[in-house]
Design a protein around this motif. Structure first.
Motif, short mmCIF file in Angstrom:
data_model
loop_
_atom_site.label_atom_id
_atom_site.label_comp_id
_atom_site.label_asym_id
_atom_site.label_seq_id
_atom_site.Cartn_x
_atom_site.Cartn_y
_atom_site.Cartn_z
N TYR A 73 -4.64 -2.08 0.75
CA TYR A 73 -4.27 -2.76 2.07
C TYR A 73 -5.35 -3.65 2.45
N GLU A 89 2.53 -6.87 9.09
CA GLU A 89 1.51 -5.69 9.59
C GLU A 89 1.07 -6.22 10.88
N TYR A 100 0.96 -1.24 0.16
CA TYR A 100 -0.09 0.21 0.08
C TYR A 100 1.00 1.34 0.07
#
Length: 534
Positions: free
Chosen positions: A192, A296, A115
């Motif tokens: 994302y 993440e 992203y």
């Protein structure tokens, strides 16, 4: 905003996804110009379209950037759809296109992109050439790309509004007829959400593969029989119309007569029996979304072991030569198979049902982990992503679609969306550890905790059964541990906290303090004990 009606568009990338999308767009009305740095790909893509009488002559191939960019009319009103490899290859293609771009052009990047790369390109193109760059997740694989994928565009609202009529036309349609596409939010939010979608996908795939392995290798069931089990599972309310279960039926039962009688255990020519046990698309860097999802989860402090365990299983599977060498050195006991003849019908049915409920538990857990990732990042970036919208576009045309799971998760998403704007997320309940973090309460929602509690005994029995038989079930095992520790009133981590204070003076809370007894917020404790004078 005047909506643009595109009579022609360009597709960059003529691989399996791009060639399918070219046909999909052509059927929706526009003529399609298609380009690829590999000329053979262009010829194959055009050849495929020529076999379809409905779009014959509508897909034109190009092997030169200049001619390709001159083919869509009206510079400044052109729409380009990218279907190319993430990272450096995408940057190289974009650099080659820049001299031909004009103010008002729109690029829809339909690849699986990181992203932050999306946001960087969006800023640069807007600033330097006033070109809009939209990061758009495209889910469902090449077959959905041909017949209608789930789409998650993110970026400038006005630019997305210009292309939305076309996207709504080509996207998958839910059972009620609504298109599986929506603007996710600004910046790189679209890519994302697609990244997390793929993380959820990996967790679900791991759970199903391990369930298949338990039935096949440890219960000794035949492939056709497992296919029938999956068919029964797909008819249950919890797993109704779950894509990964549904394709499992075909995978278990598909035969190829050209294979002869391969697969000695069944004496049947099943395709699955010829496939080597390794997944390489993560290990060879052709696919980044799984790796990014795990990273993440760590960066955003979201405990996501179901996603991570499945990802690491795939990585370990990739190097089969290394596994065989390690196996020689470890000399572990072989996996045990329960002879089918030693189980009565009731015992066998109970084992199969336990495995089904374990899959349900893993599916719910991986969705909870993924939705929390999206929610946490949305709160961090101010994207205002709607979880309800995410679930809606995942109803059809994508790998993680499941009517049963959607029914369970709908209330979770709706309550998050309603409470996310409140300072303490009170609409979701009081089980939050971050006063300004509504995402922290997603796993505490009763629509998740109730079915997790209901499936827990079966999940525990399944893992015990797999341990006794030396079966590989890391995704299912990680789910069990996650359910155990996210709701544990007491964990052994007080010893870890003491260690941190002993060697690092990181401080701690005492049980006697109000913060210690009630949980408090996520912050360092206020006390330090001098365990040993420095």
């Amino acid at each position: 905003m005047t909506l643009t009606k595109y009579t022609k568009l360009g597709v960059v990338g003529a691989g399996s996804m791009g060639s399918m999308m070219a046909q999909l767009f052509a059927e929706a009305g526009p003529g399609v110009s298609i380009f690829d740095v590999k000329g053979d790909n262009v010829e194959i893509a055009v050849g495929l379209s020529e076999k379809n009488d409905a779009i014959k002559g509508k897909v034109k191939g190009f092997k030169d950037y200049g001619a390709f960019m001159a083919s869509p009319p009206s510079p400044g009103h052109r729409l380009l759809v990218f279907s190319i490899t993430h990272g450096e290859p995408a940057d190289e293609v974009l650099d080659s296109l820049r001299p031909h771009l004009a103010k008002g052009d729109i690029i829809l990047d339909g690849g699986n992109e990181w992203y932050q790369n999306t946001e960087r390109r969006r800023r640069e193109l807007k600033r330097e050439q006033n070109v809009d760059y939209i990061g758009m997740g495209v889910s469902g694989g090449y077959q959905s790309a041909r017949h209608g994928p789930s789409l998650s565009p993110g970026g400038d609202s006005a630019a997305i509004q210009r292309v939305m009529p076309l996207l709504e036309k080509v996207s998958a349609k839910a059972e009620d007829g609504s298109p599986c596409v929506t603007r996710i939010g600004p910046g790189g939010s679209g890519h994302y959400v697609k990244m997390v979608h793929n993380g959820i996908e990996q967790g679900m795939m791991g759970a199903v593969a391990e369930a298949w392995g338990l039935l096949r290798f440890n219960l000794g069931m035949k492939l056709d029989e497992i296919g029938e089990v999956f068919k029964q599972w797909s008819a249950t309310p919890e797993l109704k119309n779950t894509f990964l279960i549904d394709i499992g039926i075909d995978i278990c039962q598909k035969r190829d007569c050209s294979l002869g009688k391969f697969g000695a255990s069944d004496n049947e020519n099943h395709v699955i029996s010829t496939i080597v046990d390794k997944v390489v698309q993560d290990a060879d860097d052709t696919e980044g979304t799984g790796t990014w999802s795990v990273a993440e989860a760590a960066r955003l402090h979201v405990s996501s072991p179901t996603i991570a365990a499945s990802h690491f299983l795939r990585l370990a599977s990739a190097d089969r030569a290394a596994r065989l060498k390690i196996n020689e050195n470890l000399k572990l006991p072989a996996a045990l198979v329960t002879p089918r003849t030693t189980l009565d019908a009731e015992a066998k049915a109970q084992l199969v049902e336990d495995v089904r409920q374990s899959v349900i538990a893993s599916f719910l857990s991986v969705f909870a982990q993924g939705l929390q990732l999206i929610a946490r990042q949305s709160e961090k970036e101010g994207w205002d992503v709607s979880l309800v919208s995410c679930l809606k576009i995942w109803r059809a045309g994508c790998i993680i679609s499941s009517d049963g799971l959607s029914a369970v998760l709908a209330d979770v998403a709706a309550d998050f969306d309603a409470g996310a704007s409140k300072a303490n997320g009170s609409a979701l309940g009081s089980a939050t550890s971050h006063p300004k973090d509504a995402s922290a309460t997603i796993p505490a929602h009763t629509r998740l905790t109730r079915p997790l509690a209901a499936t827990f005994p079966a999940l525990r029995r399944t893992i015990l059964w797999s341990l006794e038989r030396n079966a590989c079930a890391p995704t299912l095992s990680a789910t069990l541990e996650w359910v155990k520790y996210i709701g544990a009133p007491v964990l052994p981590t007080m010893f870890m906290e003491a260690q941190l204070d002993w060697f690092g003076a990181h401080s701690f809370e005492r049980w006697s303090s109000e913060a210690g007894s009630k949980g408090g917020i996520v912050q360092k404790g206020s006390e330090h004990y001098e365990w040993k004078p420095a």
